[in-house]
Motif scaffolding. Structure first.
Motif, PDB file in Angstrom:
ATOM      1  N   SER A   1       0.830  -1.210   0.000  1.00 22.61           N
ATOM      2  CA  SER A   1       0.000   0.000   0.000  1.00 22.61           C
ATOM      3  C   SER A   1       0.862   1.256   0.000  1.00 22.61           C
ATOM      4  O   SER A   1       0.572   2.221  -0.722  1.00 22.61           O
ATOM      5  N   ILE A   2       1.919   1.249   0.800  1.00 22.96           N
ATOM      6  CA  ILE A   2       2.801   2.415   0.853  1.00 22.96           C
ATOM      7  C   ILE A   2       3.468   2.645  -0.500  1.00 22.96           C
ATOM      8  O   ILE A   2       3.569   3.787  -0.986  1.00 22.96           O
ATOM      9  N   ASN A   3       3.938   1.568  -1.142  1.00 20.08           N
ATOM     10  CA  ASN A   3       4.570   1.698  -2.457  1.00 20.08           C
ATOM     11  C   ASN A   3       3.583   2.211  -3.504  1.00 20.08           C
ATOM     12  O   ASN A   3       3.944   3.024  -4.371  1.00 20.08           O
ATOM     13  N   LYS A   4       2.340   1.729  -3.402  1.00 22.79           N
ATOM     14  CA  LYS A   4       1.324   2.174  -4.362  1.00 22.79           C
ATOM     15  C   LYS A   4       1.023   3.657  -4.177  1.00 22.79           C
ATOM     16  O   LYS A   4       0.934   4.411  -5.152  1.00 22.79           O
TER      17      LYS A   4
ATOM     18  N   GLU B   1      -7.909  11.670  -3.514  1.00 27.68           N
ATOM     19  CA  GLU B   1      -8.972  10.882  -2.896  1.00 27.68           C
ATOM     20  C   GLU B   1      -8.678   9.386  -3.009  1.00 27.68           C
ATOM     21  O   GLU B   1      -8.956   8.615  -2.078  1.00 27.68           O
ATOM     22  N   GLY B   2      -8.112   8.986  -4.167  1.00 33.68           N
ATOM     23  CA  GLY B   2      -7.738   7.577  -4.327  1.00 33.68           C
ATOM     24  C   GLY B   2      -6.659   7.168  -3.345  1.00 33.68           C
ATOM     25  O   GLY B   2      -6.727   6.079  -2.753  1.00 33.68           O
TER      26      GLY B   2
ATOM     27  N   ALA C   1      -5.025   4.410   1.560  1.00 35.39           N
ATOM     28  CA  ALA C   1      -4.443   4.478   2.904  1.00 35.39           C
ATOM     29  C   ALA C   1      -5.438   4.004   3.957  1.00 35.39           C
ATOM     30  O   ALA C   1      -5.082   3.259   4.877  1.00 35.39           O
ATOM     31  N   LYS C   2      -6.698   4.429   3.821  1.00 30.00           N
ATOM     32  CA  LYS C   2      -7.716   4.008   4.785  1.00 30.00           C
ATOM     33  C   LYS C   2      -7.960   2.505   4.712  1.00 30.00           C
ATOM     34  O   LYS C   2      -8.071   1.834   5.742  1.00 30.00           O
ATOM     35  N   ALA C   3      -8.037   1.987   3.475  1.00 26.99           N
ATOM     36  CA  ALA C   3      -8.259   0.539   3.312  1.00 26.99           C
ATOM     37  C   ALA C   3      -7.098  -0.256   3.898  1.00 26.99           C
ATOM     38  O   ALA C   3      -7.301  -1.263   4.585  1.00 26.99           O
TER      39      ALA C   3
ATOM     40  N   ARG D   1      -7.299  -0.045   7.688  1.00 28.24           N
ATOM     41  CA  ARG D   1      -8.346  -0.930   8.213  1.00 28.24           C
ATOM     42  C   ARG D   1      -7.896  -2.387   8.173  1.00 28.24           C
ATOM     43  O   ARG D   1      -8.088  -3.136   9.136  1.00 28.24           O
ATOM     44  N   PHE D   2      -7.311  -2.774   7.029  1.00 28.00           N
ATOM     45  CA  PHE D   2      -6.881  -4.173   6.897  1.00 28.00           C
ATOM     46  C   PHE D   2      -5.812  -4.510   7.923  1.00 28.00           C
ATOM     47  O   PHE D   2      -5.871  -5.555   8.581  1.00 28.00           O
ATOM     48  N   MET D   3      -4.820  -3.618   8.070  1.00 29.38           N
ATOM     49  CA  MET D   3      -3.741  -3.893   9.025  1.00 29.38           C
ATOM     50  C   MET D   3      -4.253  -3.889  10.456  1.00 29.38           C
ATOM     51  O   MET D   3      -3.810  -4.695  11.284  1.00 29.38           O
ATOM     52  N   ALA D   4      -5.236  -2.994  10.746  1.00 29.42           N
ATOM     53  CA  ALA D   4      -5.808  -2.973  12.091  1.00 29.42           C
ATOM     54  C   ALA D   4      -6.551  -4.281  12.378  1.00 29.42           C
ATOM     55  O   ALA D   4      -6.405  -4.876  13.463  1.00 29.42           O
ATOM     56  N   LEU D   5      -7.335  -4.733  11.371  1.00 30.12           N
ATOM     57  CA  LEU D   5      -8.058  -5.998  11.546  1.00 30.12           C
ATOM     58  C   LEU D   5      -7.086  -7.172  11.686  1.00 30.12           C
ATOM     59  O   LEU D   5      -7.291  -8.072  12.516  1.00 30.12           O
TER      60      LEU D   5
END
Length: 317
Positions: free
Chosen positions: A34-37, A180-181, A186-188, A191-195
Motif C-alpha cells: 500500500s505504501i509503495n502504491k 482521494e484515491g 491508505a484508509k483501506a 483498516r486491513f492492518m488494524a483488523l
C-alpha cells in the motif's frame, strides 16, 4: 484439530509461532504494498499534475508578457523600438511553444488531450493574427493594427485563455481524484492492518491459552508442581500425595501418582516380608536352642549309660 493435539510439544510451539509470524508477515506485506502504491501515485501526481500546473502558469505568464510586447510595438516611437518589441514578443512565443511541448506529454486523460487540442488550435489562430498585427505595424498601418487588436485578436485571446483554464481545471480534477484515491488506499490499508493486528492478537492469545491448557493437561497440573513432585519421589519420599484431577489417568502427574502408589505397595510388601522373616528367624533360633539343650541332655544320658555298662561289665568279671 486432532492433528495438532497429537503433535509433540516442540512441534506445537513451532507451529503456533510460525502461524503468528505468517500473520505478521501478511500485515507487513500489505502495508509495504500500500505504501509503495501510494508513493507511486504521489509521484505521478507530482509529475503529471503539479509540474504541469506550474507549466500552465508559465505559459499564461509568457502569453501576457507577449501581449505586452505587442502593445509596446504599437506604442514604439521608432522602428528600432518596434523591432526590439517584436523580438521580445517572438521570444515569448518560443517560450510558449517549448512549454506547450512539455505540457503535452502530461496529457494522459481523454479530457486533457481534448482540452490541449483546443488550446493548440487557439494558439495557432492567435499566432496567425499576431503575425498579421506585426506586419501591419511594420508597414505603418497603425489604425488597422489597432482594430485587429481590439477585435479579432481580443476574441481569440479570450478563447485561448479559456482553453488554458480548461486544462488547469482538468489537472486539478485529476489531482483531486488521485488524492482521494490515495486517501482511500491508505484508509483501506489501515483498516486491513488494524483488523489483521486484532486477529493476530486474538490468535496469539487463543493459541497461548490453548497450548497452555494442552501442556498443563499433559502434565496434569502446573509444571512447577509437577517438578516438585518428581523431585520428592526421586529423593525417596513415597509418602507424598499427588493431587490430580478427577478422571485424569493419562497425564504425567497421574503416572507419577500411579508409580508412587505402586512403590508404596512394594515397599509395604517388602516391610511385611522383612517382619515375617525376622519373626521366623527368632522362632528358628529358639528351636535351635531347644535342640542344643536336648542334645546336651542326650549326651549326658549317654554318658550315664556307658558308665553303667562299664560297671556291670566289671561286676561280671
Amino acid at each position: 484439530m486432532q492433528w495438532f493435539l497429537t503433535m509433540k510439544l516442540n512441534a506445537k510451539l513451532m507451529t503456533a509461532f510460525c502461524l503468528i509470524a505468517v500473520m505478521a508477515g501478511v500485515i507487513g506485506i500489505v502495508g509495504m504494498f500500500s505504501i509503495n502504491k501510494i508513493d507511486r501515485l504521489d509521484t505521478q501526481l507530482y509529475e503529471n499534475v503539479t509540474i504541469p500546473i506550474d507549466q500552465i502558469g508559465q505559459i499564461t505568464e509568457s502569453f501576457h508578457r507577449m501581449r505586452a510586447n505587442l502593445l509596446e510595438m504599437y506604442t514604439a516611437l521608432n522602428r528600432e523600438q518596434l523591432l526590439e518589441a517584436k523580438k521580445h514578443a517572438d521570444a515569448r512565443d518560443g517560450e510558449i511553444e517549448k512549454l506547450s511541448q512539455e505540457l503535452e506529454k502530461t496529457m494522459l486523460s481523454d479530457e486533457g488531450r481534448k482540452a490541449f487540442q483546443r488550446f493548440t488550435e487557439s494558439g495557432k489562430v492567435f499566432n496567425k493574427l499576431e503575425d498579421k498585427y506585426e506586419a501591419l505595424l511594420l508597414a505603418g498601418n497603425r489604425a488597422e493594427a489597432f482594430s485587429l487588436w481590439n477585435g479579432e485578436m481580443n476574441r481569440v485571446r479570450r478563447e485561448y485563455q479559456a482553453t488554458i483554464d480548461a486544462i488547469t481545471d482538468s489537472k486539478l480534477r485529476i489531482a483531486k481524484e488521485t488524492s482521494e484515491g490515495n486517501t482511500a488506499i491508505a484508509k483501506a490499508a489501515s483498516r486491513f492492518m488494524a483488523l489483521m493486528m486484532l486477529a493476530g492478537v486474538a490468535a496469539a492469545v487463543a493459541l497461548g491459552i490453548f497450548i497452555t491448557r494442552n501442556i498443563t493437561g499433559q502434565l496434569g497440573g502446573d509444571p512447577v508442581y509437577a517438578q516438585e513432585i518428581v523431585r520428592k519421589v526421586a529423593e525417596g519420599d513415597l509418602t507424598v500425595e499427588v493431587a490430580v484431577k478427577n478422571g485424569d489417568s493419562t497425564s504425567l502427574l497421574a503416572g507419577i501418582k500411579h508409580m508412587a502408589d505402586n512403590l508404596r505397595n512394594i515397599a509395604g510388601a517388602i516391610n511385611s516380608s522383612t517382619s515375617t522373616l525376622a519373626s521366623s528367624s527368632e522362632e528358628l533360633s529358639a528351636t535351635s536352642e531347644d535342640l542344643k539343650k536336648g542334645a546336651s541332655e542326650l549326651s549326658g544320658q549317654t554318658d550315664q549309660v556307658v558308665t553303667a555298662m562299664t560297671e556291670v561289665s566289671q561286676t561280671i568279671m
